[in-house]
Scaffold this motif. Structure first.
Motif, mmCIF file in Angstrom:
data_model
loop_
_atom_site.group_PDB
_atom_site.id
_atom_site.type_symbol
_atom_site.label_atom_id
_atom_site.label_comp_id
_atom_site.label_asym_id
_atom_site.label_seq_id
_atom_site.Cartn_x
_atom_site.Cartn_y
_atom_site.Cartn_z
ATOM 1 N N ASN A 226 -6.781 55.532 -53.749
ATOM 2 C CA ASN A 226 -8.252 55.267 -53.960
ATOM 3 C C ASN A 226 -8.328 54.635 -55.568
ATOM 4 N N LYS A 230 -8.615 51.124 -56.274
ATOM 5 C CA LYS A 230 -10.512 50.662 -56.416
ATOM 6 C C LYS A 230 -10.957 49.400 -56.854
ATOM 7 N N ILE A 240 -13.901 53.934 -48.505
ATOM 8 C CA ILE A 240 -12.797 54.735 -49.319
ATOM 9 C C ILE A 240 -12.676 55.802 -48.659
#
Length: 243
Positions: A226, A230, A240
């Motif tokens: 994550n 990003k 996410i």
């Protein structure tokens, strides 16, 4: 990458985003002067292959032609898993490769050996491997031409600005590939998909939000994916996952 002067189109290939299938289906349109496999590019002055990023492409003379750019992307969870599997395959197939010079073969051999050694140190466990994988090996462009596990945004964005004309997704590949062909008047020579892992060899896990392999990752690696990728979640609207 594929360069079609007839269609004034360049297709860039992020690593592990169905690039082999796209190339196979559209190879009759490809007029790129650059080899698909490892080679020394005189404009970039380093060894690269078909997965050069947008930053690399911008230094080539073809970038000055004003052609449209197309890219397929893939969610980070599945790309990390697919990259892990590719390293294992490369370790087995590399001795068979024919490269243009002995020093290039030596370089690539060392890169692949380093990649494989990291997997060996993790006891072939994907979670241990990714947990130990340093961030500079993902984020630093040009360090290892055999590990192109950069965010897909490296092929589509300049800083945070989208600069390509078409973005398709592996998760909806056939639909998006058909859209690409219709938009730019491409006639694929085949409908075959290549370089796919046989279903019998795939892990039996339940998909989440269309992510085939996300459940393989432990919470700390979900957090790492994550964070490191990003930009891909933001730019390509992938949900996410919460660890």
């Amino acid at each position: 990458m594929i360069i079609s002067h007839q269609h004034r189109l360049v297709i860039l290939f992020p690593w592990k985003t169905a690039s082999q299938t796209i190339r196979f289906r559209l190879k009759h349109l490809d007029q790129s002067p650059y080899p698909k496999s490892y080679h020394f590019n005189p404009y970039l002055q380093r060894v690269v292959h078909q997965h050069i990023t947008l930053a690399d492409f911008s230094l080539l003379p073809e970038a000055q032609l004003g052609y449209r750019l197309a890219v397929f992307v893939r969610n980070p969870y599945d790309r990390v898993y697919s990259g892990f599997q590719q390293i294992l395959r490369d370790a087995l197939s590399q001795p068979k490769w024919q490269l243009p010079a002995s020093w290039i073969h030596q370089l690539v051999t060392q890169q692949l050996a380093d990649n494989f050694e990291e997997i060996c140190r993790s006891s072939f466990d994907i979670n241990r491997w990714f947990a130990q994988l340093p961030l500079h090996k993902i984020l630093e462009l040009g360090r290892n031409s055999s590990l192109y596990l950069h965010p897909c945004s490296y092929w589509t964005h300049r800083v945070d600005q989208l600069v390509v004309d078409f973005v398709g997704k592996v998760e909806s590949f056939e639909e998006d590939f058909a859209r690409l062909c219709e938009l730019y008047g491409l006639e694929p020579a085949s409908t075959v998909s290549v370089n796919q892992t046989p279903a019998s060899e795939l892990p039996k896990v339940q998909a989440i939000h269309g992510f085939r392999y996300a459940k393989l990752f432990e919470p700390q690696n979900i957090e790492k994916i994550n964070a490191v990728f990003k930009s891909d979640f933001v730019h390509f609207n992938y949900p996410i996952l919460t660890p």
